[in-house]
Each structure stands twice: as structure tokens, then as C-alpha cells.
Design a protein around this motif. Structure first.
Motif, PDB file in Angstrom:
ATOM      1  N   UNK A 242       3.544  -7.611 -10.319  1.00  0.00           N
ATOM      2  CA  UNK A 242       4.293  -8.681  -9.663  1.00  0.00           C
ATOM      3  C   UNK A 242       3.422  -9.563  -8.776  1.00  0.00           C
ATOM      4  N   UNK A 243       2.112  -9.282  -8.753  1.00  0.00           N
ATOM      5  CA  UNK A 243       1.204 -10.161  -8.025  1.00  0.00           C
ATOM      6  C   UNK A 243       0.893  -9.727  -6.611  1.00  0.00           C
ATOM      7  N   UNK A 244       1.215  -8.470  -6.263  1.00  0.00           N
ATOM      8  CA  UNK A 244       0.845  -7.952  -4.951  1.00  0.00           C
ATOM      9  C   UNK A 244      -0.596  -7.454  -4.991  1.00  0.00           C
ATOM     10  N   UNK A 245      -1.250  -7.492  -3.823  1.00  0.00           N
ATOM     11  CA  UNK A 245      -2.579  -6.893  -3.675  1.00  0.00           C
ATOM     12  C   UNK A 245      -2.339  -5.414  -3.351  1.00  0.00           C
ATOM     13  N   UNK A 246      -2.365  -4.576  -4.392  1.00  0.00           N
ATOM     14  CA  UNK A 246      -1.912  -3.188  -4.236  1.00  0.00           C
ATOM     15  C   UNK A 246      -3.058  -2.225  -3.979  1.00  0.00           C
ATOM     16  N   UNK A 247      -2.795  -1.299  -3.066  1.00  0.00           N
ATOM     17  CA  UNK A 247      -3.710  -0.186  -2.827  1.00  0.00           C
ATOM     18  C   UNK A 247      -2.918   1.106  -2.936  1.00  0.00           C
ATOM     19  N   UNK A 248      -3.346   1.966  -3.852  1.00  0.00           N
ATOM     20  CA  UNK A 248      -2.792   3.330  -3.898  1.00  0.00           C
ATOM     21  C   UNK A 248      -3.955   4.272  -3.622  1.00  0.00           C
ATOM     22  N   UNK A 249      -3.926   4.852  -2.435  1.00  0.00           N
ATOM     23  CA  UNK A 249      -5.055   5.645  -1.943  1.00  0.00           C
ATOM     24  C   UNK A 249      -4.881   7.120  -2.259  1.00  0.00           C
TER      25      UNK A 249
ATOM     26  N   UNK B 293       0.810  -1.219   0.000  1.00  0.00           N
ATOM     27  CA  UNK B 293       0.000   0.000   0.000  1.00  0.00           C
ATOM     28  C   UNK B 293       0.841   1.266   0.000  1.00  0.00           C
ATOM     29  N   UNK B 294       0.294   2.270  -0.651  1.00  0.00           N
ATOM     30  CA  UNK B 294       0.903   3.600  -0.732  1.00  0.00           C
ATOM     31  C   UNK B 294      -0.223   4.612  -0.559  1.00  0.00           C
ATOM     32  N   UNK B 295       0.006   5.642   0.253  1.00  0.00           N
ATOM     33  CA  UNK B 295      -0.952   6.754   0.314  1.00  0.00           C
ATOM     34  C   UNK B 295      -0.332   7.936  -0.415  1.00  0.00           C
ATOM     35  N   UNK B 296      -1.124   8.586  -1.229  1.00  0.00           N
ATOM     36  CA  UNK B 296      -0.595   9.732  -1.984  1.00  0.00           C
ATOM     37  C   UNK B 296      -0.361  10.898  -1.015  1.00  0.00           C
ATOM     38  N   UNK B 297       0.759  11.601  -1.103  1.00  0.00           N
ATOM     39  CA  UNK B 297       0.884  12.844  -0.337  1.00  0.00           C
ATOM     40  C   UNK B 297      -0.203  13.795  -0.831  1.00  0.00           C
ATOM     41  N   UNK B 298      -1.178  14.116   0.017  1.00  0.00           N
ATOM     42  CA  UNK B 298      -2.358  14.832  -0.501  1.00  0.00           C
ATOM     43  C   UNK B 298      -2.016  16.239  -0.967  1.00  0.00           C
ATOM     44  N   UNK B 299      -2.233  16.534  -2.241  1.00  0.00           N
ATOM     45  CA  UNK B 299      -1.963  17.898  -2.706  1.00  0.00           C
ATOM     46  C   UNK B 299      -2.944  18.877  -2.084  1.00  0.00           C
ATOM     47  N   UNK B 300      -2.487  20.098  -1.878  1.00  0.00           N
ATOM     48  CA  UNK B 300      -3.363  21.144  -1.348  1.00  0.00           C
ATOM     49  C   UNK B 300      -4.391  21.546  -2.402  1.00  0.00           C
ATOM     50  N   UNK B 301      -5.617  21.809  -1.950  1.00  0.00           N
ATOM     51  CA  UNK B 301      -6.645  22.248  -2.901  1.00  0.00           C
ATOM     52  C   UNK B 301      -6.537  23.752  -3.141  1.00  0.00           C
TER      53      UNK B 301
ATOM     54  N   UNK C  28      -5.432   7.411   9.313  1.00  0.00           N
ATOM     55  CA  UNK C  28      -6.815   7.928   9.339  1.00  0.00           C
ATOM     56  C   UNK C  28      -7.531   7.612   8.035  1.00  0.00           C
ATOM     57  N   UNK C  29      -6.780   7.553   6.924  1.00  0.00           N
ATOM     58  CA  UNK C  29      -7.394   7.243   5.621  1.00  0.00           C
ATOM     59  C   UNK C  29      -7.788   5.765   5.520  1.00  0.00           C
ATOM     60  N   UNK C  30      -7.239   4.938   6.411  1.00  0.00           N
ATOM     61  CA  UNK C  30      -7.504   3.494   6.376  1.00  0.00           C
ATOM     62  C   UNK C  30      -8.655   3.099   7.313  1.00  0.00           C
ATOM     63  N   UNK C  31      -9.323   4.090   7.911  1.00  0.00           N
ATOM     64  CA  UNK C  31     -10.468   3.774   8.761  1.00  0.00           C
ATOM     65  C   UNK C  31     -10.229   3.979  10.244  1.00  0.00           C
ATOM     66  N   UNK C  32      -8.959   4.247  10.651  1.00  0.00           N
ATOM     67  CA  UNK C  32      -8.693   4.536  12.055  1.00  0.00           C
ATOM     68  C   UNK C  32      -9.501   5.774  12.451  1.00  0.00           C
ATOM     69  N   UNK C  33     -10.089   5.866  13.644  1.00  0.00           N
ATOM     70  CA  UNK C  33      -9.787   5.102  14.856  1.00  0.00           C
ATOM     71  C   UNK C  33     -10.462   3.743  14.993  1.00  0.00           C
ATOM     72  N   UNK C  34     -11.208   3.298  13.996  1.00  0.00           N
ATOM     73  CA  UNK C  34     -11.751   1.936  14.051  1.00  0.00           C
ATOM     74  C   UNK C  34     -10.646   0.955  13.674  1.00  0.00           C
TER      75      UNK C  34
ATOM     76  N   UNK D 249      -9.944   5.339  -6.801  1.00  0.00           N
ATOM     77  CA  UNK D 249     -10.787   6.486  -6.449  1.00  0.00           C
ATOM     78  C   UNK D 249     -11.932   6.107  -5.511  1.00  0.00           C
ATOM     79  N   UNK D 250     -12.251   4.826  -5.414  1.00  0.00           N
ATOM     80  CA  UNK D 250     -13.338   4.432  -4.505  1.00  0.00           C
ATOM     81  C   UNK D 250     -12.947   4.671  -3.051  1.00  0.00           C
ATOM     82  N   UNK D 251     -11.653   4.867  -2.797  1.00  0.00           N
ATOM     83  CA  UNK D 251     -11.176   5.103  -1.435  1.00  0.00           C
ATOM     84  C   UNK D 251     -10.661   6.534  -1.237  1.00  0.00           C
ATOM     85  N   UNK D 252     -11.007   7.419  -2.150  1.00  0.00           N
ATOM     86  CA  UNK D 252     -10.482   8.791  -2.068  1.00  0.00           C
ATOM     87  C   UNK D 252     -10.877   9.454  -0.743  1.00  0.00           C
TER      88      UNK D 252
END
Length: 886
Positions: A75-82, A42-50, A465-471, A143-146
Motif C-alpha cells: 500500500x506504499x508504506x515505508x515498512x519495517x518488520x524487525x 513498523x512491527x517488532x516480532x514477539x521474540x521467540x525463546x531460543x 531498545x531494538x530501535x536504538x534506544x537509549x540513543x 534481517x539487517x536489523x535482527x
């Protein structure tokens, strides 16, 4: 018969890229596979400023991430780029206020609620623009996890963190000197202040003694200041307690000019006796060091300035003046009343707001702070464990550690309207403070703190926090956190990387990411930092419009090493486009020569020719190298390995040699060569896909292939059976021969259309075998009238000569050759070979190299040196023979 292909005769990036991204999205190719047997990545994008459109730095940053994610997916990884964006507090508010100002409206005219509505409108507008730019770049985001730092889930995480730190005693509220932006009217943290050289002056001012005390024969002391506009807040004069010059003055009083207040002379270790006169005025409400001195001596704090940097009612006649206007008025009055001794022009470093550019004020203010020491210590301690964050390059860990070791408490409150409002309430009657994730049960009796949190407070939580934390039972949090790689620039190690590390450790007990890949800045062709003020900024969308996304991505991927800056130039973009055009043309030729039976499958090894064995061995080496270099984030080196293989091995040699089989009469040989070329091209496109996804997909879909998209196709792997050093050496011999003949033709001005006699005297049996079994290639590429290959050839009297590995090449050119020129040519070759021998001997006599380099590398150097010595000896002998004929 050549196959009809739907590929234009010239690479057209606009046509190639049009609509492709939407097709990938329609097929949901960028979402995680959901296959729990695959290893997650997994990789989270450094969020650009709006705040606006993406710049080249964003393009570089996201291209590197996309390359990593695309390769891992293949390469067969289960990849997430958020994906996601940052609300960017002060920066976005400043942009919206500037837009409103164009219509003569201020945020105060609108009120908080309506102003925030305007900012949301801005956010929606620029979020759409940013997503269009991501699409243009080809970023394989899910984008479903934006996420957005101001969405409900992240806001909940922010409140949870604030309350937890408050209850632990790590968030506190207090009156301190902070950095103040008088334009945005908000506090700033230390790292939001940029220091730059400004023109200023030292104003030397008389402070007369209250009584008849004299010092050095004068009835006053001399104090130098660069900021006379704050002197009306002076409450004392300080000297160092060990400074013998002023011991008798401690306890005495002087008069504050223009005001008349009595100031005591105190002793404090803060004062540097070596600087200036060794006496300083103490203004606790307007200087951080003076604030500390004031605390130690229980001095009054007199704030003389309003939020907008005008002077307040404590300053008498100067009240209402802008700070710089007041400075001029105060200096004039000091001069007119005989207090100004001198004015000395200086250039000094002054803090400016990173966002608004105005000069920052040190201002006494009640703010919220994070107590940093315990958090920093925990983050540093974690770097000693297996859960440490790996910095690439390693040297940036020192940058992180030094900042953490010397960190100050973090001022987190901002006097803004756009941001997470601080979850603290004050009782309207008792003044009691309530801090909680939810508002008080009787909200009508409480008033919420008007300030918002520093935007970095929420972005510090981004990886979890983008992954659902604090749950902590959230599916994404359990599967994809900690993340694998963060890609970012070295300029925000303090702002963001450090804060993510300590907040992640505090709230999840883990590192936020395994690796942090640090890149540099994009500069212009002259090495200057790109900026609006210099007018040298480049819009990545303009570059894409002209050259295509793949060319820009190739340049960004291969133009630098980790941690280093990159220089943008259109010349480099021309080279990138030319390389893709070369790939396009070579692929088009190959596809035109495939037929309905062609597959990306290899015939039995017994049917491989020398050129086949060579290209597959070279492909195998390239796969190994590129895979290793990607793993080490050495994308520039990976690009070089790909470039050399594609341009030199595949296009210049193998495809040229394949033409012999395509145009020959042996159908079985033609079919084998078609399949081998199809296989090599397929594997090459897969290797290239993470860097240039559009053109590789276009070509791959036009050729025989299995599957729907390269996005989810398998990445090439090493094949031990392809490794063939003997074939590589044999092909190198053949290429060396062809190049030698071409060079002689060029020197003798004998074009390929004019047949020549070629005599090859072999000195090694294996060389003779290679040349004899590949005589077809020699004839095609060298165009001889007659060809002799033998160990018994006697050098002709008048001939041009080339010494190659395992052979000497003679081309009798009696009518063309000039012996003087031949002597000169051979001498140049000898000089070149002597340099190579000298270099090799020097390298092998270096014990550091011999003992530390891998044995394979040392053996290769020894082999090269032996080859150069052999060629040198043969060339020297040939020179002697030619000289005899003169």
C-alpha cells in the motif's frame, strides 16, 4: 492457439516454494524503502525463546504479522518488520542443564563462565533453526536489523533502565517471601507460577498448652496444616481479634510439637474465623501471609529449608531430607508421639513452576524488586489519552487494566547464570552497595551481585531498545517508534504486554505500539490445548512439507476471529490445499489462453460486456471489503470475501463465460476478454499475496505483469467507475436462470447432453432485455433445443417450473414429468420461500435493526423481502395450475 505455459498441471507447493524466499532476500525486498515521503509502519516480532523450535502458535502469530506488513508495504508504506529472539533466562538454562545432565555433567561442574559458553552454543544452534523456520513460513523480515535480548545494545538499555529505576526509588532490595523453584534454584514472579490441583491432606495436630490452661475441656488446641514439613518454622498461633471463641486465649502459649519451642497465641485481622477452626499457625519464612503477620507483630523468621528444598540444620533430625520425604517422617513422628489427631485427604490448588514443573516453595529470600504502583498508575492514566494502546478485541483492555490495578511488586532477580547480571556491586570490606551502568573504577574492591534479571525485564524494553534506544537520536527510533501493531496471544498480556506498556511510558513518554492484536491459542481438532504431555502437538514444518506454507498460512489467517482460539485439523488443511489448487488450475487455464498481446489493462468501458461489468464490480466490492477487514484485523472475514469472489465469481462463472469469447471467432472480443481476465487475475493475486505469498508470486511471474515482484507491487484500490449494481443485478438474474435450469435437469434426470426446450416468461422488461442480450450464455450453459424468451408465454400443461427474479422458467418434459413429484417439488419451494418471507418480515419489524443498521443494509433487506414475496406468489399460482391438470 493456446499458449505454452511453464506451470505444472497440478499445484505442487514444494516446487512453487523452493528457492523463492532466497530470491526475495537477494533483492532486499523486505527492507524499509527509506523513502521519507512514505508514511512509516513498523512491527517488532514477539521474540521467540531460543529454547527450541517454533510451534504452531508461533506460526499463527507470525503469519498474521507478515500479512499486515506485506499489505502495508504494497500500500506504499515505508515498512519495517524487525526480527529477533529472546535469551529466555530460566527456560534456556533449564534446557541446557538437561542436555548436560544426559552426560552426567552439572553447571556446577563447569563453573559459570564455561556454562554460559555452553548456553551460547545452544543459542546459536536454535537461532539458526528458528531462522530456517521463518524462511519456510515466508516471513518478510528485515534481517539487517535482527536483535537479541542479550546483545550489546539491548544489554546497555537494560542497565540504563535498572539504574534509572533504582535512582528513582522504584527498584529496591529486600528480604521477602518469594516464589522459589527448588529445581532451577531461582526466584519466580507470581505469573511464572501455574496452579494445578494436587492430592494432599489436612493434618490435624495437637499443640499443647505450656501451663495448665484448658480449652473446651482439653489441654491443647487443634491446628490443621497441609504442610507439616514447615511446622518447625512456626513462631506463633493467630486468631482473629473479633473471634469471641478465642479472646481468653490471646497471650497464652502452646508448645510446638517435635521441637518444644513456646508459641504465643496472637490476635491478627488476617485470620478468617469462618475457615477451619479459626486458628492458624504462623510460619513467616514459609508463607507470604504469615510473613506479613510476622512483620506486624515483630516475629522471628525461621527458614527451615535449603535452596534445593531439603530441610536445613534448623530442623534437627530431619536435616538433609527432601521436603516430601521430611513430610512423611514428621507425620509418622507426630502419630507415634500422640500429636496427630487426624489426617483428612483433600485435593487442593498448588503452585508449580511454569518452566520446570516442580512444586513451588514460598521462601524467605533477599531479592531485587520493582515498585509497581507508580508505574502501573502512569500506564493506566495513559490509556485515557490519545496516546493510548488500542486492544483488539477491546475486551482485553479490561484484562490489562485489572492486572495493573491489582499488581504486586515485581521480583526481578533470578538465581541463574544465563541472563543480564544485575548491575549492582557490594564493597568487599564495607558492604556498601554501588549501582551503575559501568563497573566501579576500582573493581578489585567490589563484588558484583551474582543474580541475573528476569528475562521479562529485557523483553519489556523490546519495542524501543531494538530501535536504538537509549540513543533517542537513533534514526530508527526517531522514524519507527512508537511501533504500529503488536500481535500476540492472550496468555502473555500479564507477562509481556503490560510490562512493555509501563516501561515504554516511563522511559520514552509514549505508548510502545498503537494497536495490540490479541489472538487465542491453537487447539487440536477436539478443542484440547496442544502439549507435549498429551502428544497432540503439531510441528508446523511437517504441515508445510505436506501442504505447503501457503495452505498453512491460509488456514491460520482465516480460521478464527480476533481473540478466539483456533482448532487445527488435517481436514481443514485439505480444504486449504484444494482452494489453492483451484486458484492454480484457473490461473493456468487463463494463462494458456493469453497471447503475446495480452496485458493486465482494461479496454474502453464501451467495449465491456455484461459479464465484464459484473466481474469488475464484484472485484471492486471485494477490494473494498478486504481492505476494510484487514484494517479491522478481521482476517477470517477477509478470507471469506476472497474465497467467495475467487471460487464462485471468478472461477465458476467469469472464466467459464470467458471460454465463449476465447473459442469464438470475434478476435476483438477475445482480445478484450483476455485483457480483462488478465487484469482481474492480476488484482486478485495482489489481494491474496499477503496471505499466500509463494503461489501468488509464482503465478504472477508466469503471466503478463509489470514489475519484478508482488512483494513491492501496488495493492489494489477501489475504482468508482467499476461500481455497477445494475450489471450485478443482471448477472445475478442470468446465474439464477442457469442454476434453475440445472436444478430442473437434475430433478428430471435429464443430463446436459440431452437437449430440452426452455421457455422463459419474463415479468419485468429489464429481465427480458438481459436474457435476450445474453442468449449466447444461456444456450452454452443450459443447452436448449429451442429457447423462447417472451412476456406472453403461456405455461405448458406438462412442464417443470422454476420461479426466479423477474421471470418464470418452463421446461416441457411430457415424457419425463410426474405431476405428483412436480406438486411435491413446488410445495417444498413454497415452504422455503415462506420461511424466507417470515424471516425478512421479522427482521424488518425489529425496530432495533431498522433504526441502528445502515440504511443501505435495511434497503437491501426490503428488496430481498419483496423479491421473495414475488417468487412465493408466482410459485403458489403455478402449483394451483399444476393441480388443475391432475
Amino acid at each position: 492457439m493456446a499458449k505454452e505455459v511453464e506451470m505444472s498441471t497440478k499445484y505442487d507447493p514444494t516446487a512453487v516454494e523452493h528457492g523463492r524466499y532466497q530470491k526475495w532476500l537477494d533483492k532486499d525486498l523486505f527492507k524499509p524503502s527509506g523513502d521519507t515521503t512514505q508514511k512509516p509502519y513498523s512491527v517488532v516480532i514477539p521474540p521467540p525463546n531460543v529454547t527450541g523450535k517454533l510451534h504452531l502458535g508461533h506460526a499463527w502469530d507470525t503469519t498474521l504479522q507478515d500479512m499486515i506488513v506485506r499489505q502495508k508495504r504494497m500500500q506504499g508504506f515505508d515498512t519495517l518488520w524487525l526480527p529477533g529472539m529472546d535469551h529466555a533466562g530460566i527456560a534456556t538454562q533449564a534446557k541446557v542443564e538437561a542436555r548436560l545432565a544426559e552426560s552426567g555433567v552439572s553447571r556446577y561442574d563447569l563453573g559459570r563462565e564455561k556454562f554460559v559458553d555452553k548456553v551460547w552454543e545452544w543459542k546459536d544452534e536454535y537461532a539458526d533453526i528458528i531462522k530456517q523456520q521463518w524462511a519456510k513460513l515466508g516471513l518478510s523480515l528485515d534481517y539487517s536489523r535482527e536483535r537479541f535480548t542479550f546483545d550489546d545494545g539491548l544489554s546497555k538499555a537494560v542497565r540504563k533502565v535498572f539504574v534509572a529505576l533504582y535512582k528513582k526509588g522504584l527498584i529496591y532490595r529486600g528480604e521477602y517471601i518469594i516464589n522459589w523453584d527448588p529445581k532451577a534454584r531461582t526466584a519466580l514472579s507470581d505469573i511464572e507460577v501455574i496452579h494445578q490441583d494436587d492430592q494432599g491432606a489436612f493434618y490435624h495436630v495437637k499443640y499443647p498448652f505450656v501451663d495448665d490452661t484448658t480449652f473446651n475441656g482439653k489441654n491443647y488446641i487443634e491446628i490443621a496444616t497441609t504442610r507439616p514439613e514447615t511446622m518447625l518454622g512456626d513462631v506463633a498461633i493467630a486468631v482473629n481479634p473479633k473471634d469471641e471463641r478465642y479472646k481468653q486465649l490471646v497471650g497464652k502459649e502452646v508448645i510446638l510439637p517435635l521441637h518444644g519451642r513456646h508459641l504465643e497465641i496472637i490476635a491478627d485481622q488476617y485470620v478468617d474465623p469462618e475457615f477451619g477452626t479459626g486458628m492458624v499457625k504462623i510460619t513467616p519464612a514459609h508463607d507470604p501471609n504469615d510473613f506479613e503477620v510476622g512483620n506486624r507483630h515483630d516475629l522471628e523468621r525461621i527458614n527451615t529449608m535449603n535452596e534445593d528444598a531439603t530441610l536445613n540444620d534448623r530442623t534437627g533430625k530431619y536435616a538433609g531430607m527432601d521436603r516430601f520425604e521430611a513430610r512423611k517422617a514428621i507425620v509418622k513422628d507426630l502419630k507415634d508421639q500422640g500429636y496427630l489427631l487426624s489426617e483428612e485427604p483433600i485435593v487442593h490448588s498448588v503452585g508449580h513452576s511454569e518452566r520446570t514443573g516442580v512444586q513451588v516453595e514460598a521462601r524467605l529470600s533477599t531479592q531485587w524488586f520493582v515498585k509497581m504502583q507508580p508505574l502501573a498508575e502512569a500506564a493506566l492514566k495513559n490509556q485515557e489519552t490519545d496516546d493510548r494502546v488500542n486492544f483488539v478485541p477491546e475486551r482485553f483492555e479490561n484484562t490489562f487494566s485489572q492486572w495493573m490495578e491489582n499488581v504486586h511488586d515485581w521480583v526481578i532477580s533470578r538465581q541463574l547464570w544465563w541472563g543480564h547480571q544485575i548491575p549492582a556491586w557490594y564493597h568487599k570490606e564495607t558492604g556498601e552497595i554501588y549501582v551503575g551502568e559501568q563497573e566501579p573504577s576500582d573493581p578489585e574492591n567490589w563484588e558484583q551481585d551474582q543474580d541475573v534479571l528476569d528475562t521479562w525485564f529485557s523483553s519489556a524494553l523490546w519495542p524501543f531498545s531494538t530501535m536504538g534506544w537509549p540513543n533517542e537520536d537513533a534514526a530508527d527510533f526517531k522514524r519507527y517508534f512508537p511501533t504500529d501493531t503488536l500481535v500476540t496471544g492472550y496468555d502473555i498480556i500479564f507477562f509481556w504486554v503490560s510490562r512493555m506498556i509501563f516501561q515504554s511510558k516511563e522511559f520514552t513518554g509514549r505508548r510502545p505500539f498503537k494497536n495490540v492484536l490479541i489472538h487465542g491459542l491453537i487447539r487440536d481438532a477436539e478443542g484440547k490445548k496442544m502439549s507435549k504431555s498429551l502428544g497432540n502437538g503439531i510441528d508446523p514444518m511437517d504441515v508445510i512439507e505436506k501442504y505447503g506454507a501457503d495452505a498453512l498460512r491460509w488456514f491460520l489467517a482465516t480460521g478464527s476471529t480476533p481473540g478466539q482460539d483456533i482448532r487445527f485439523s488435517y481436514k481443514k488443511m485439505d480444504s486449504a490445499w484444494n482452494f489453492i489448487n483451484k486458484i492454480w488450475n484457473a490461473s493456468r487455464f487463463a494463462i494458456m489462453n493469453f497471447d503475446e498481446k495480452t496485458k493486465a489493462e482494461l479496454p474502453d468501458q464501451s467495449e465491456w460486456q455484461l459479464a465484464d461489468k459484473w466481474i469488475l464490480s464484484r472485484l471492486n466490492s471485494t477490494v473494498r471489503e478486504v481492505t476494510r477487514l484487514f484494517e479491522d484485523f478481521e482476517f477470517g472475514e477477509a478470507g471469506r470475501a476472497l474465497y467467495n469472489f475467487i471460487w464462485n465469481d471468478l472461477c465458476d462463472w467469469y472464466i467459464e463465460m470467458a471460454k465463449e469469447d476465447f473459442y469464438g471467432k470475434d478476435r476483438s472480443l477475445k482480445h478484450n476478454t483476455q485483457n480483462i481476465l488478465c487484469y482481474v487475475l492480476d488484482q486478485t493475486l495482489r489481494l491474496l499475496h499477503p496471505i499466500m505469498p509463494f503461489v501468488t508470486e509464482e503465478i504472477w511471474l508466469a503471466m503478463p505483469h509489470d514489475g519484478t515482484s508482488l512483494v513491492t507491487a501496488a495493492y489494489p484500490q477501489e475504482h468508482a467507475e467499476f461500481e455497477n449494481k445494475e450489471a450485478e443485478k443482471g448477472m445475478d438474474n442470468l446465474i439464477e436462470l442457469i442454476k434453475a435450469v440445472r436444478n430442473i435437469r437434475a430433478d428430471a434426470n435429464a443430463p446436459l447432453s440431452s437437449p430440452i426446450d426452455i421457455q422463459i416468461k419474463t415479468t419485468l422488461p429489464e429481465t427480458q432485455s438481459i436474457f435476450e442480450s445474453n442468449q449466447d450464455y444461456i444456450e452454452r450453459f443450459c443447452h436448449p433445443e429451442s429457447l423462447q424468451i417472451s412476456a406472453d408465454i403461456k405455461a405448458p400443461t406438462l412442464a417443470m417450473t422454476a420461479v426466479i427474479s423477474g421471470a418464470e422458467v418452463y421446461i416441457p418434459l411430457a415424457g419425463l414429468i410426474d405431476l405428483n413429484q412436480e406438486v411435491e417439488r413446488l410445495q417444498k419451494e413454497i415452504d422455503k420461500l415462506e420461511n424466507e418471507v417470515s424471516r425478512g418480515e421479522k427482521k424488518l419489524s425489529n425496530q432495533g435493526f431498522v433504526n441502528n443498521a445502515p440504511s443501505q443494509v435495511v434497503d437491501e433487506e426490503k428488496e430481498k423481502l419483496a423479491g421473495y414475496k414475488e417468487k412465493l406468489s408466482a410459485t403458489q399460482s403455478r402449483l394451483a395450475e399444476v393441480k388443475k391438470e391432475m
